[in-house]
Design a protein around this motif. Structure first.
Motif, PDB file in Angstrom:
ATOM      1  N   LYS A  22     -23.441 -33.842  40.580  1.00  0.00           N
ATOM      2  CA  LYS A  22     -23.781 -32.987  39.399  1.00  0.00           C
ATOM      3  C   LYS A  22     -24.010 -34.264  38.380  1.00  0.00           C
ATOM      4  O   LYS A  22     -23.181 -34.845  37.696  1.00  0.00           O
ATOM      5  CB  LYS A  22     -22.583 -32.055  38.959  1.00  0.00           C
ATOM      6  CG  LYS A  22     -22.414 -31.200  39.995  1.00  0.00           C
ATOM      7  CD  LYS A  22     -21.226 -30.102  39.637  1.00  0.00           C
ATOM      8  CE  LYS A  22     -21.109 -29.064  40.692  1.00  0.00           C
ATOM      9  NZ  LYS A  22     -19.906 -28.154  40.347  1.00  0.00           N
ATOM     10  N   ILE A  52     -19.123 -33.468  35.482  1.00  0.00           N
ATOM     11  CA  ILE A  52     -20.684 -33.782  35.349  1.00  0.00           C
ATOM     12  C   ILE A  52     -20.701 -35.117  34.838  1.00  0.00           C
ATOM     13  O   ILE A  52     -20.602 -35.330  33.828  1.00  0.00           O
ATOM     14  CB  ILE A  52     -21.284 -32.745  34.612  1.00  0.00           C
ATOM     15  CG1 ILE A  52     -21.095 -31.398  35.249  1.00  0.00           C
ATOM     16  CG2 ILE A  52     -22.777 -33.037  34.593  1.00  0.00           C
ATOM     17  CD1 ILE A  52     -21.426 -30.132  34.383  1.00  0.00           C
ATOM     18  N   GLN A 134     -29.894 -33.334  38.036  1.00  0.00           N
ATOM     19  CA  GLN A 134     -30.426 -31.796  38.340  1.00  0.00           C
ATOM     20  C   GLN A 134     -31.211 -31.293  37.138  1.00  0.00           C
ATOM     21  O   GLN A 134     -31.813 -30.327  36.949  1.00  0.00           O
ATOM     22  CB  GLN A 134     -29.377 -31.071  38.586  1.00  0.00           C
ATOM     23  CG  GLN A 134     -28.838 -31.453  40.125  1.00  0.00           C
ATOM     24  CD  GLN A 134     -27.872 -32.504  40.177  1.00  0.00           C
ATOM     25  OE1 GLN A 134     -27.535 -32.713  38.993  1.00  0.00           O
ATOM     26  NE2 GLN A 134     -27.859 -33.080  41.338  1.00  0.00           N
ATOM     27  N   TYR A 197     -24.315 -25.523  36.225  1.00  0.00           N
ATOM     28  CA  TYR A 197     -23.760 -26.595  37.347  1.00  0.00           C
ATOM     29  C   TYR A 197     -22.787 -26.029  37.947  1.00  0.00           C
ATOM     30  O   TYR A 197     -21.938 -26.265  38.660  1.00  0.00           O
ATOM     31  CB  TYR A 197     -23.221 -27.816  36.363  1.00  0.00           C
ATOM     32  CG  TYR A 197     -24.293 -28.639  36.257  1.00  0.00           C
ATOM     33  CD1 TYR A 197     -24.810 -29.660  37.254  1.00  0.00           C
ATOM     34  CD2 TYR A 197     -25.000 -28.679  34.860  1.00  0.00           C
ATOM     35  CE1 TYR A 197     -25.757 -30.562  36.868  1.00  0.00           C
ATOM     36  CE2 TYR A 197     -25.865 -29.682  34.469  1.00  0.00           C
ATOM     37  CZ  TYR A 197     -26.247 -30.548  35.321  1.00  0.00           C
ATOM     38  OH  TYR A 197     -27.352 -31.485  35.291  1.00  0.00           O
TER      39      TYR A 197
END
Length: 274
Positions: A22, A52, A134, A197
């Motif tokens: 992530k 993250i 991402q 996420y």
């Protein structure tokens, strides 16, 4: 997994494949405003604390602020360099460089040795920043900001794009406003980013509760002292900083919170008690 991916990556630090699961790229202008700095610090602290990994390009301004905020929150961050892996660039950020490595972060480059940064290596670096993540968050960007190059890479790679709105009068908001006009997802807080996420609302609320408790303990007495001074006369941030014996930067967050809570107002650089 991107077009024109680097054939090799050189790194320093603690390589852990889990930290790439992530990742959020946080990018913005080098000519950061006070608004951009505070927004970056607040958003990144909560996002990094949620596990993250924060990725950015290590330049001064929004990049460096994002790295610092991630480290301060106890999170992990990855700095992608436009130069050889043996060079710290900019050299004035050596302390931040060391801190990233000491806190289980990574420094990455596709260039070996002491290769010096060039005009073309910066945008090449940006494709790696976007490719590792991402999603990409743009905080402040002018019309021709390099951050928009990163945003375009993210879009071409099929990654999610977020942008923070800024004042329409600000030159460093024109790029982000253009992104929002094009349909990029607007960010007012961390809710939609954390939701993307898969961070649950319960996890987010637990963090906020802990943070607010800490802020209340840290700022309550200071806030009262600030109010006491401002009841006597309006003061600027430098004058208040001298009274408290701390830097204007340290005091700025408290003053911003007090404004948000409706305790004080600011006009032409002077703070007034409501």
């Amino acid at each position: 997994e991107v077009r024109d991916a680097p054939k090799k990556l050189y790194y320093k630090g603690s390589w852990n494949s889990g930290m790439f699961e992530k990742c959020l790229a946080v990018v913005g202008t080098r000519r950061m405003t006070g608004y951009g700095k505070k927004i970056t610090e607040d958003l990144v602290a909560e996002i990094a604390n949620a596990g993250i990994t924060i990725v950015s390009g290590f330049m001064y301004g929004i990049d460096a602020t994002a790295h610092k905020a991630a480290v301060s929150a106890g999170g992990r961050t990855i700095a992608v360099m436009p130069c050889g892996i043996e060079i710290i660039h900019p050299s004035s950020q050596e302390d931040l460089y060391r801190e990233i490595l000491e806190r289980d972060g990574l420094v990455i480059s596709e260039y070996e040795g002491k290769f010096l940064p060039t005009l073309w290596s910066y945008p090449r670096r940006n494709r790696i920043v976007a490719g590792l993540c991402q999603a990409t968050l743009v905080v402040e960007a002018g019309e021709k900001s390099g951050s928009l190059i990163t945003a375009n890479f993210a879009r071409s790679f099929g990654r999610k794009l977020f942008a923070v709105p800024g004042p329409i009068t600000s030159s460093v908001s024109q790029g982000t406003l253009k992104l929002l006009q094009e349909g990029v997802e607007l960010v007012k807080g961390t809710e939609n980013i954390l939701s993307f996420y898969g961070v649950s609302s319960e996890e987010r609320m637990a963090y906020l509760s802990q943070r607010n408790k800490g802020e209340a303990q840290t700022h309550s007495s200071v806030e009262q002292q600030i109010l006491d001074h401002l009841k006597r006369e309006p003061l600027g941030i430098d004058a208040l900083a001298r009274l408290f014996g701390i830097s204007a930067g340290q005091l700025g967050t408290t003053l911003s919170l007090m404004q948000l809570n409706g305790l004080i107002t600011e006009e032409a650089g002077m703070y007034y008690c409501k």
